[in-house]
Design a protein around this motif. Structure first.
Motif, PDB file in Angstrom:
ATOM      1  N   PHE A 163       0.805  -1.214   0.000  1.00 20.93           N
ATOM      2  CA  PHE A 163       0.000   0.000   0.000  1.00 20.93           C
ATOM      3  C   PHE A 163       0.838   1.264   0.000  1.00 20.93           C
ATOM      4  O   PHE A 163       0.512   2.240  -0.649  1.00 20.93           O
ATOM      5  N   GLY A 184      -6.912   5.802   1.743  1.00 19.26           N
ATOM      6  CA  GLY A 184      -5.958   5.216   2.688  1.00 19.26           C
ATOM      7  C   GLY A 184      -6.263   5.611   4.117  1.00 19.26           C
ATOM      8  O   GLY A 184      -7.412   5.650   4.546  1.00 19.26           O
ATOM      9  N   ARG A 185      -5.214   5.923   4.863  1.00 23.29           N
ATOM     10  CA  ARG A 185      -5.416   6.267   6.271  1.00 23.29           C
ATOM     11  C   ARG A 185      -6.016   7.663   6.382  1.00 23.29           C
ATOM     12  O   ARG A 185      -5.790   8.512   5.514  1.00 23.29           O
ATOM     13  N   THR A 197       3.042   8.270   3.200  1.00 28.01           N
ATOM     14  CA  THR A 197       2.975   8.120   1.738  1.00 28.01           C
ATOM     15  C   THR A 197       4.149   8.829   1.063  1.00 28.01           C
ATOM     16  O   THR A 197       4.624   9.849   1.535  1.00 28.01           O
ATOM     17  N   ASN A 228       4.818  15.140   2.413  1.00 27.67           N
ATOM     18  CA  ASN A 228       4.329  15.375   3.775  1.00 27.67           C
ATOM     19  C   ASN A 228       4.904  16.573   4.508  1.00 27.67           C
ATOM     20  O   ASN A 228       4.276  17.082   5.427  1.00 27.67           O
ATOM     21  N   PHE A 273      -3.868  13.482   8.040  1.00 29.25           N
ATOM     22  CA  PHE A 273      -5.124  14.135   7.673  1.00 29.25           C
ATOM     23  C   PHE A 273      -5.189  14.191   6.152  1.00 29.25           C
ATOM     24  O   PHE A 273      -4.249  14.663   5.510  1.00 29.25           O
ATOM     25  N   ASN A 274      -6.268  13.732   5.563  1.00 36.03           N
ATOM     26  CA  ASN A 274      -6.432  13.902   4.129  1.00 36.03           C
ATOM     27  C   ASN A 274      -6.860  15.330   3.835  1.00 36.03           C
ATOM     28  O   ASN A 274      -7.257  16.073   4.738  1.00 36.03           O
ATOM     29  N   PHE A 290      -2.000  13.714  -6.385  1.00 36.35           N
ATOM     30  CA  PHE A 290      -3.308  13.048  -6.352  1.00 36.35           C
ATOM     31  C   PHE A 290      -4.361  13.945  -6.989  1.00 36.35           C
ATOM     32  O   PHE A 290      -4.227  15.164  -7.019  1.00 36.35           O
ATOM     33  N   GLU A 345     -10.370  14.486  -4.557  1.00 34.32           N
ATOM     34  CA  GLU A 345     -11.719  13.934  -4.563  1.00 34.32           C
ATOM     35  C   GLU A 345     -12.527  14.506  -3.412  1.00 34.32           C
ATOM     36  O   GLU A 345     -13.433  13.867  -2.899  1.00 34.32           O
TER      37      GLU A 345
HETATM   38  C1  LIG Z   1      -0.339  13.337   3.379  1.00 35.02           C
HETATM   39  S1  LIG Z   1      -1.078  11.893   2.849  1.00 35.02           S
HETATM   40  C2  LIG Z   1      -2.516  11.720   3.784  1.00 35.02           C
HETATM   41  C3  LIG Z   1      -2.569  10.382   4.502  1.00 35.02           C
HETATM   42  C4  LIG Z   1      -2.720   9.209   3.607  1.00 35.02           C
HETATM   43  N1  LIG Z   1      -4.107   9.004   3.283  1.00 35.02           N
HETATM   44  C5  LIG Z   1      -2.117   7.941   4.233  1.00 35.02           C
HETATM   45  O1  LIG Z   1      -2.714   6.878   4.073  1.00 35.02           O
HETATM   46  O2  LIG Z   1      -1.053   7.979   4.797  1.00 35.02           O
HETATM   47  C6  LIG Z   1      -1.615  12.436   1.288  1.00 35.02           C
HETATM   48  C7  LIG Z   1      -2.161  11.335   0.412  1.00 35.02           C
HETATM   49  O3  LIG Z   1      -3.507  10.983   0.792  1.00 35.02           O
HETATM   50  C8  LIG Z   1      -4.365  10.887  -0.349  1.00 35.02           C
HETATM   51  N2  LIG Z   1      -5.323  12.007  -0.335  1.00 35.02           N
HETATM   52  C9  LIG Z   1      -5.389  12.962   0.615  1.00 35.02           C
HETATM   53  N3  LIG Z   1      -6.391  13.832   0.357  1.00 35.02           N
HETATM   54  C10 LIG Z   1      -6.975  13.424  -0.781  1.00 35.02           C
HETATM   55  C11 LIG Z   1      -8.052  13.933  -1.566  1.00 35.02           C
HETATM   56  N4  LIG Z   1      -8.746  15.013  -1.240  1.00 35.02           N
HETATM   57  N5  LIG Z   1      -8.379  13.261  -2.706  1.00 35.02           N
HETATM   58  C12 LIG Z   1      -7.689  12.162  -3.069  1.00 35.02           C
HETATM   59  N6  LIG Z   1      -6.658  11.629  -2.374  1.00 35.02           N
HETATM   60  C13 LIG Z   1      -6.293  12.247  -1.239  1.00 35.02           C
HETATM   61  C14 LIG Z   1      -3.444  10.990  -1.550  1.00 35.02           C
HETATM   62  O4  LIG Z   1      -3.053   9.691  -1.895  1.00 35.02           O
HETATM   63  C15 LIG Z   1      -2.264  11.768  -1.028  1.00 35.02           C
HETATM   64  O5  LIG Z   1      -1.077  11.501  -1.725  1.00 35.02           O
END
Ligand SMILES: C[S@@+](CC[C@H](N)C(=O)[O-])C[C@H]1O[C@@H](n2cnc3c(N)ncnc32)[C@H](O)[C@@H]1O
Length: 579
Positions: A22, A234-235, A378, A438, A461-462, A518, A521
């Motif tokens: 992942f 993801g997270r 990520t 990050n 945080f997304n 990304f 969404e």
């Molecule tokens: C800083 S990380 C956030 C944490 C991540 N979801 C994890 O699993 O570690 C950023 C990544 O989360 C996803 N992501 C965050 N916000 C998003 C959004 N609004 N739409 C789509 N993907 C998003 C993308 O894959 C992005 O590269």
């Protein structure tokens, strides 16, 4: 940098490597990549010359002379910059260093920065100036304390005057400034002095409650949890209960913070505090600290190993991102008791944990200060081919300036033949990707970048263009505050867009794709909202926040002002003085 590696990157393809889990490539795959990259580099590029910037007495003298020449121009910022540079190049514990501190102290006194002037007068005395300078330093100290205390009586002033008097005996009759010292002693002696003590910096405020009741996430509110959704983004961070607008969700010190090259004379290398001038590193002339405590903590935690490597890296135009990648490596290495084998075994074990949230934990909890919270963040993939080349150059800077691999290594062949280099190179490469995705930049006056910070909880945080939290930064600490009511179970979003931009839909999508790789969404993008809705205060949008948010925000920013803003607030004072 990009330019330098372009030809090389073209020969290098990533397509052979499967995205096997992942969060990207495994350590073993990355090691293969690094090995292959080392071979490629060896065939097509001579190793860079590793330049180490060292203390330089002669250069320090030249800078002091330059500062003295600037005095006539009365631009105290330029003068201070020259003396600060001299301070960084002066050898530790030398009388030259004491002189530099003294000159800084005088400039700061004249610019009415009495607390800072006092700081340097004390440093000059601690280092030990030559005897015929001591009297002047004590006078500068007395004047600073006097100004800080106004008309109040203060025993420290008396003591400093007494010392100035004592050391006056070491000054020759013809010494420049002797008459100034005598005048100052007389003026200060005549002044009416009271006994209140000097103010000290108060960082804490009782009224502000920082939550710390989360069992899984250290130093955070129990209102949040880390969750994972394989299908979606993801997270993510979710609410464990209803959260009210204005609640603080966490206040976390960053795992690491690095200052941009052009700001290294103005911000503490360790805690990112704004400093007019600070305490230099004892070994390199590249960085400043706000005080001895930050200097010693930094030295023990990472700076002893990065110290000479960063001067070599800066010579090659590498900036905060690359230095951050090295910093993460050093911190991980130290956490594994400075054993590469132990670190590798630990990270393989971490990699084998299948649950993406558990992977982040140390002893069953998310600890923002432990490397496990960084390792599986990520990574950004599209520019990864140059990441390998950069990682190897960084590795070379480290191996040429430290004994981390047993003996110093300065070429690609040496790296290829030494145990542990591929693993350490692969970690740096991983960090470069992690940092791009990050690390969060801090701005001065909302325009110039000051520093880059890694804050792993914030990284989970997304993004949403219509976020539910705002983040305030004070030095290297991030305060996260809810700006709307959030229902239990809801995902909590922050905004990755720069604070001071209002962007329409195509621009913000392009920005997120370019910077974070990304396609956004979020609710705002899916529903085609035309403008960015998140704006940092002060803004038109901020007026619409609930009053609880505004009150809480004001309380935080009042007690913990952002370093960039403190700096700008001081600026009018500077310019007025020399008009
Ligand atoms: C800083 S990380 C956030 C944490 C991540 N979801 C994890 O699993 O570690 C950023 C990544 O989360 C996803 N992501 C965050 N916000 C998003 C959004 N609004 N739409 C789509 N993907 C998003 C993308 O894959 C992005 O590269």
């Amino acid at each position: 940098m990009e330019e330098r590696f372009r030809d090389w990157s073209l020969r290098f393809s990533w397509k052979d490597y499967p995205r096997s889990n992942f969060h990207g490539f495994t350590i073993e795959e990355d090691e293969k990549t690094v090995k292959r990259a080392m071979r490629l580099l060896m065939n097509c590029q001579a190793p860079p010359r590793i330049h180490q910037e060292l203390k330089d007495r002669q250069y320090a003298y030249e800078l002091i002379a330059f500062g003295h020449r600037l005095v006539r121009r009365r631009n105290w910022r330029l003068i201070l910059e020259a003396y600060t540079q001299a301070l960084m190049f002066a050898p530790p514990n030398s009388t030259l260093l004491a002189h530099c501190h003294f000159y800084c102290s005088v400039v700061l006194y004249l610019a009415r920065f009495y607390k800072e002037g006092l700081f340097h007068a004390n440093r000059a005395l601690a280092v030990g100036p030559v005897d015929n300078l001591k009297s002047k330093v004590y006078i500068c100290k007395a004047r600073c304390i006097y100004e800080m205390n106004g008309e109040r009586r203060c025993p420290e002033v008396q003591e400093a005057i007494m010392n100035a008097h004592i050391w006056l005996g070491s000054m020759n009759e013809g010494d420049v400034g002797r008459s100034d010292v005598i005048d100052s002693i007389n003026v200060l002696n005549r002044a009416r002095l009271l006994q209140e003590r000097m103010e000290t910096d108060h960082d804490q405020n009782e009224e502000l409650t920082i939550p710390d009741d989360n069992e899984k996430i250290m130093q955070a509110s129990s209102a949040i949890e880390i969750k994972f959704n394989d299908e979606d983004q993801g997270r993510y961070i979710a609410a464990t209960r209803d959260i009210e607008a204005g609640e603080i969700l966490f206040a976390h010190k960053s795992y690491a913070s690095t200052i941009y090259a052009r700001m290294q004379n103005e911000y503490c290398w360790h805690c990112s505090k704004h400093i007019l001038v600070g305490v230099p590193c004892n070994q390199c002339p590249m960085v400043l600290f706000c005080d001895e405590n930050c200097r010693d903590v930094a030295w023990n935690e990472y700076h002893d190993l990065e110290c000479l490597a960063i001067s070599a890296m800066m010579e090659m135009d590498m900036d905060a991102n690359e230095i951050m990648s090295l910093r993460l490596l050093i911190k991980a290495y130290k956490e594994a008791d400075c054993s590469i084998d132990k670190l590798r075994a630990k990270l393989i074990a971490l990699q084998n944990i299948t649950d993406p949230v558990e992977k982040l934990y140390t002893n069953g909890r998310f600890d923002n200060m432990k490397y496990a919270s960084i390792f599986s963040l990520t990574r950004r993939f599209p520019v990864v081919s140059t990441h390998a080349a950069r990682a190897i150059i960084i590795l070379l800077c480290l191996s040429a300036t430290t004994n981390i691999f047993g003996e110093k290594i300065t070429d690609y062949l040496g790296l290829l033949q030494t145990e542990g280099t591929k693993f350490m190179g692969c970690l740096i490469m991983r960090h470069i990707g992690i940092c791009y995705n990050n690390a969060v930049g801090e701005l001065e006056n909302r325009s110039n970048e000051i520093c880059l910070q890694m804050n792993p909880l914030l990284s989970l945080f997304n993004h949403s263009c219509d976020p539910s939290v705002l983040v305030h930064t004070h030095r290297d600490v991030k305060y996260c505050i809810a700006i709307k009511n959030i229902a239990r179970g809801e995902q909590i979003y922050r905004c990755y867009l720069p604070d001071n931009w209002i962007m329409n839909l195509p621009r913000r999508r392009a920005f997120l794709l370019e910077s974070f790789n990304f396609n956004c969404e979020c609710n705002a993008c899916r529903n085609n909202w035309r403008r960015s809705f998140q704006r940092d205060p002060p803004s038109y949008r901020f007026r619409n926040y609930p009053i609880a948010v505004i009150n809480q925000w004001n309380l935080i920013t009042h007690n913990f002002p952002s370093e960039g803003d403190t700096y700008s607030a001081n600026l009018p004072l500077y310019s007025k003085f020399f008009r």
